[in-house]
Design an enzyme around this catalytic site. Structure first.
Site, PDB file in Angstrom:
ATOM      1  N   ASP A 429      37.193  68.812  47.437  1.00  6.86           N
ATOM      2  CA  ASP A 429      38.074  68.589  46.290  1.00  6.86           C
ATOM      3  C   ASP A 429      37.962  67.141  45.801  1.00  6.86           C
ATOM      4  O   ASP A 429      37.351  66.299  46.464  1.00  6.86           O
ATOM      5  CB  ASP A 429      39.517  68.893  46.738  1.00  6.86           C
ATOM      6  CG  ASP A 429      40.465  68.976  45.559  1.00  6.86           C
ATOM      7  OD1 ASP A 429      40.009  69.176  44.422  1.00  6.86           O
ATOM      8  OD2 ASP A 429      41.682  68.821  45.776  1.00  6.86           O
ATOM      9  N   GLU A 432      35.205  64.460  41.508  1.00  8.11           N
ATOM     10  CA  GLU A 432      34.636  64.143  40.161  1.00  8.11           C
ATOM     11  C   GLU A 432      33.962  62.783  40.147  1.00  8.11           C
ATOM     12  O   GLU A 432      33.014  62.621  39.371  1.00  8.11           O
ATOM     13  CB  GLU A 432      35.751  64.214  39.119  1.00  8.11           C
ATOM     14  CG  GLU A 432      36.271  65.623  38.868  1.00  8.11           C
ATOM     15  CD  GLU A 432      37.065  66.197  40.041  1.00  8.11           C
ATOM     16  OE1 GLU A 432      37.692  65.395  40.754  1.00  8.11           O
ATOM     17  OE2 GLU A 432      37.023  67.401  40.264  1.00  8.11           O
ATOM     18  N   ASP A 505      42.773  72.944  38.517  1.00 12.03           N
ATOM     19  CA  ASP A 505      44.238  73.069  38.455  1.00 12.03           C
ATOM     20  C   ASP A 505      44.693  73.750  37.168  1.00 12.03           C
ATOM     21  O   ASP A 505      45.137  73.094  36.215  1.00 12.03           O
ATOM     22  CB  ASP A 505      44.877  71.683  38.581  1.00 12.03           C
ATOM     23  CG  ASP A 505      44.599  71.074  39.943  1.00 12.03           C
ATOM     24  OD1 ASP A 505      44.222  71.824  40.869  1.00 12.03           O
ATOM     25  OD2 ASP A 505      44.761  69.849  40.093  1.00 12.03           O
TER      26      ASP A 505
HETATM   27  C1  GLC Z   1      43.984  69.006  43.735  1.00 11.09           C
HETATM   28  C2  GLC Z   1      43.286  70.347  43.836  1.00 11.09           C
HETATM   29  C3  GLC Z   1      44.251  71.396  44.337  1.00 11.09           C
HETATM   30  C4  GLC Z   1      44.805  70.951  45.691  1.00 11.09           C
HETATM   31  C5  GLC Z   1      45.474  69.590  45.558  1.00 11.09           C
HETATM   32  C6  GLC Z   1      45.931  69.039  46.904  1.00 11.09           C
HETATM   33  O1  GLC Z   1      44.932  69.041  42.753  1.00 11.09           O
HETATM   34  O2  GLC Z   1      42.717  70.732  42.611  1.00 11.09           O
HETATM   35  O3  GLC Z   1      43.612  72.645  44.432  1.00 11.09           O
HETATM   36  O4  GLC Z   1      45.720  71.897  46.173  1.00 11.09           O
HETATM   37  O5  GLC Z   1      44.572  68.664  44.986  1.00 11.09           O
HETATM   38  O6  GLC Z   1      44.893  68.903  47.787  1.00 11.09           O
END
Ligand code: GLC
Length: 819
Positions: A429, A432, A505
């Site tokens: 995650d 980017e 998200d």
């Molecule tokens: C980011 C991710 C989401 C995750 C969050 C906490 O917003 O896109 O899927 O739950 O971080 O890790």
């Protein structure tokens, strides 16, 4: 009072605005204040030379390389001063392919590089490049000669290519853009961005896939602009007859990919950038995620609920709270005192554990990962050599430079502890990369770029890809012959070689459900086949109906995961009362029944590069533009679905492509090439099966491989034509398939109004674990008199639904059914 035009306004030098006499702030007129933009265009061709598959044309100073990559793919590169950059690409691992025959011709007007399929024409007088098929039908041509501009920010060039956009030409592809399928009339930028709660038309989002498909009068071609800098695309938005793509740096380098079928364009794009490896079968089951399930008792409770309520599920996710203070590769021992034991207990109950990993490494001298990274100088540095620091979940962080091969190896090895604890998959995650406050890294951050060093301008869009590459390669080594499962948020073209993706998200609204249907089709046609949305919507709260409709859509999302933000009400398939729990169960069970089909469709992707989701425009591209139902799609080539996207919707017009289709719910036969009004009560989502399909079906299982399959069910849909279906089988979780240890079965179904025959052809070295098939014959338009299997008569029975059933050996070669 007249204004004194000679009086100069004061200038506020900090923010570049001018304070006018009346005290009004007025943004400088960019046209007046910016230096004149000087674009250099290629001049007439002055000469050429050839080296192997490459032809070099020049206008006296600038040079253009035309490379024959394959019969259907030609690469074009521009060197403004005649000096090409090193031939290195993260997207295209190796571009040297074997080209059988190609030809070169020159006449007074032009040079022609001809393969068996494509003719690339370079016009002498104006250096315009065009592409045609062998018959001379032009598919794509330059509107202006390739051009460039000295880059005022950092040296190098802005590079531009402007193509002619034909009237009615449609454009598809470009990754995760959250908008209508046809991109015509729109302009986009590729710069991977953390975009919480993004909106319809918002741009850019998390991924950069600079690949599009042009479709005009039924003929398609693709353009892949392999440039990792910030890239722009304009599809006849600024000028109705021009499509342009350009970049803030790097090389003008693009691949022309010939069709004429969109399917062929996508397959050929995959020959350049690779396909997704075959995922472990369990990864195609249902995944349950939330930010976050903790402590251990909560996770166990979740698992127990799934099993007690008999709702199938294969994977449970641990979001950032499993870590100690959000330090990657650590455990919060208060929440999870014995992770190995917990993961083992979950595994005994059929659950795989997937954990999240972020790139931000907490600056903490007492934290081994930080110490190792610091000692070895693995973290990214700014232009002045200070470490790049930014705030993410753990607070102050530094960030590995994943574009350095040594760093990738180190990162891959860091998963050892998690793998020993039993973790089966890793969720990548924030790559980017996302940095709180400032969005991402500043442009001056330096990157190794596998030895082709550069700034963050060049590396930004591949940072996430290289992170998940490191994760995947590390897991693959640690798992030895077992297939890892990985998922990533950020991506660049080619990331499909290392990971699945989710759309980030999203929001719990009906609009986002619809967006998901568009985004997943777009990702599929852009080379990212294993994709899904956060089912139910990440932020906000869905009501029961929306959640159930999203689960229904999820059955036909290549990646099926429910996820939700921590500040929302709990959201599991049973959270909305018994009626909806039953509905959610029914549809998750459907996913499990379809698993052998889904797995076979995946194989077609891995082996041949077919997309998994196929927009109607791809199936009926010759019917050009009269298909308005862009949310409908085919999953593989046998199943068409039309997700229900509005609250309270009791019926829906569904367009069926030309051919014959069966309503999955009642076996009724519908003629394609037209729309049908279909009932859509909450327990139904429009699903249609193509006539002549052999649809393999598993019994409902609570998790993949829960049950030994003694006899595989094959549902055979009658046709009055001939149709082929494929079934792929293997171990389900090893890489033995790379050594031919698999079975690829082809079923040829032929029918008339009073007969049906099924022939089976088997290829491969795997032995399936069952001995028989249970055939179910659907919608036979005649009463069965006789069934002969390899010339021996067998008994058939008909069931209450009017289907005939018959058990046959798995080794049958030919079945004849007569009425
Ligand atoms: C980011 C991710 C989401 C995750 C969050 C906490 O917003 O896109 O899927 O739950 O971080 O890790």
């Amino acid at each position: 009072m007249a204004k004194d035009l000679t009086k100069q306004p004061e200038t506020d030098t900090d923010n570049g605005t001018q304070v006018l006499e009346e005290g009004i702030h007025h943004v400088n007129n960019p046209v007046l204040d910016l230096p004149e933009i000087v674009k250099n265009y290629l001049g007439p061709v002055a000469g050429y030379h050839q080296e192997n598959n490459n032809y070099y044309f020049n206008d006296g100073s600038a040079s253009v390389e035309i490379k024959v990559v394959s019969d259907e793919i030609i690469r074009v590169r521009l060197a403004p001063r005649g000096q090409f950059l090193e031939d290195f690409s993260y997207a295209v691992p190796q571009s040297d392919q074997h080209v059988a025959v190609y030809n070169f011709e020159e006449d007074q007007q032009a040079y022609r590089v001809k393969t068996n399929t494509v003719t690339c024409v370079i016009n002498k007088a104006d250096f315009l490049v065009s592409f045609a098929d062998r018959e001379g039908n032009e598919y794509n041509r330059d509107f202006a000669p390739m051009h460039w501009e000295e880059n005022p920010d950092f040296g190098g060039y802005y590079v531009y290519c402007t193509k002619l956009a034909l009237a009615n030409e449609a454009f598809y592809g470009l990754g995760d853009k959250p908008t209508h399928l046809n991109l015509r009339g729109k302009r986009f930028v590729n710069w991977n961005s953390d975009t919480y709660s993004f909106q319809f038309h918002q741009d850019p989002l998390y991924r950069s896939i600079p690949f599009y498909i042009g479709l005009h009068e039924g003929d398609a071609y693709g353009i892949f602009f392999d440039n990792t800098f910030k890239t722009y695309f304009d599809f006849a938005a600024e000028a109705h007859d021009q499509t342009s793509f350009w970049s803030e740096g790097g090389e003008l380098q693009y691949y022309y990919i010939h069709g004429p079928h969109m399917m062929d364009v996508v397959k050929r794009y995959h020959t350049l950038t690779g396909t997704h490896y075959l995922p472990p079968l369990w990864a195609l089951g249902f995944h349950q995620c939330r930010w976050s399930y903790y402590p251990e008792s909560k996770v166990k409770d979740l698992a127990r609920n799934f099993r007690e309520r008999k709702i199938p599920c294969d994977a449970i996710y641990l979001d950032i709270d499993y870590m100690d203070g959000y330090r990657c590769f650590t455990w919060n021992k208060r929440y999870f005192p014995d992770p190995k034991k917990m993961i083992k207990e979950l595994a005994d109950d059929g659950f795989r554990t997937v954990v999240i990993i972020d790139p931000g490494i907490k600056v903490d001298e007492n934290y081994w990962v930080f110490r190792e990274g610091k000692k070895n100088r693995y973290f990214c540095r700014r232009g002045d050599d200070y470490f790049m620091e930014g705030y993410v979940w753990p607070g102050r962080c530094q960030f590995p430079d994943f574009t350095n091969v040594e760093v990738r190896e180190w990162w891959g090895g860091l998963f050892k502890g998690l793998v020993e604890a039993g973790v089966a998959g890793v969720w990548n995650d924030m790559n980017e990369p996302a940095v709180f406050g400032r969005g991402t890294f500043p442009n001056d951050v330096r990157h190794n770029f596998d030895g082709y060093r550069g700034s963050h301008r060049k590396a930004h869009n591949v940072y996430g890809m290289q992170m998940v590459r490191a994760t995947y390669d590390g897991l693959k080594k640690l798992f030895q012959n077992k297939r890892p499962f990985t998922i990533t948020r950020a991506a660049y073209a080619g990331t499909q070689r290392y990971a699945s993706v989710w759309t980030g998200d999203n929001v719990a609204t009906w609009e986002h459900l619809r967006l998901g249907a568009l985004q997943l089709q777009r990702l599929s046609t852009s080379g990212m086949p294993f994709c899904g949305t956060d089912i139910g919507g990440f932020s906000g709260e869905p009501d029961a109906e929306l959640f159930t409709r999203w689960i229904q859509f999820g059955v036909f999302s290549p990646f099926m995961r429910a996820h939700s933000a921590g500040d929302t009400a709990e959201r599991e398939p049973w959270s909305f009362g018994e009626e909806y729990e039953a509905l959610n169960r029914k549809f998750i069970e459907l996913r499990y029944k379809l698993l052998p089909y889904i797995y076979s469709v995946f194989w077609e992707h891995t082996r041949y590069g077919f997309p998994i989701l196929r927009p109607i425009a791809m199936i009926e591209q010759r019917l050009d533009g009269n298909i308005q139902r862009e949310e409908e799609f085919c999953f593989g080539d046998k199943i068409l679905v039309s997700p229900v996207l509005h609250p309270g919707q009791q019926n829906k017009m569904v367009y069926l492509p030309v051919g014959e289709w069966y309503d999955y719910w009642n076996d009724s036969l519908l003629e394609g090439g037209q729309e049908h009004d279909v009932d859509t009560p909450i327990d139904k989502m429009p699903i249609f099966i193509k006539a002549g399909t052999v649809l393999p079906e598993y019994p409902v299982m609570q998790y993949v491989s829960e049950k030994k399959i003694d006899s595989l069910k094959l549902v055979i849909y009658h046709t009055v034509r001939e149709a082929n279906s494929y079934l792929y089988e293997d171990h389900g979780d090893t890489f033995a398939y790379e050594q031919q240890i698999y079975l690829e079965k082809k079923f040829v179904v032929k029918g008339t109004s009073d007969s049906l025959s099924i022939n089976q052809y088997v290829d491969g070295l795997y032995s399936e674990k069952y001995d028989t098939y249970d055939l179910q014959l659907v919608a036979l338009p005649f009463k069965v008199r006789q069934v002969r299997v390899d010339d021996t008569a067998v008994l058939v029975e008909s069931d209450a639904t009017g289907r005939y059933t018959v058990k046959v050996s798995k080794d049958f070669r030919s079945i004849q059914i007569t009425g």
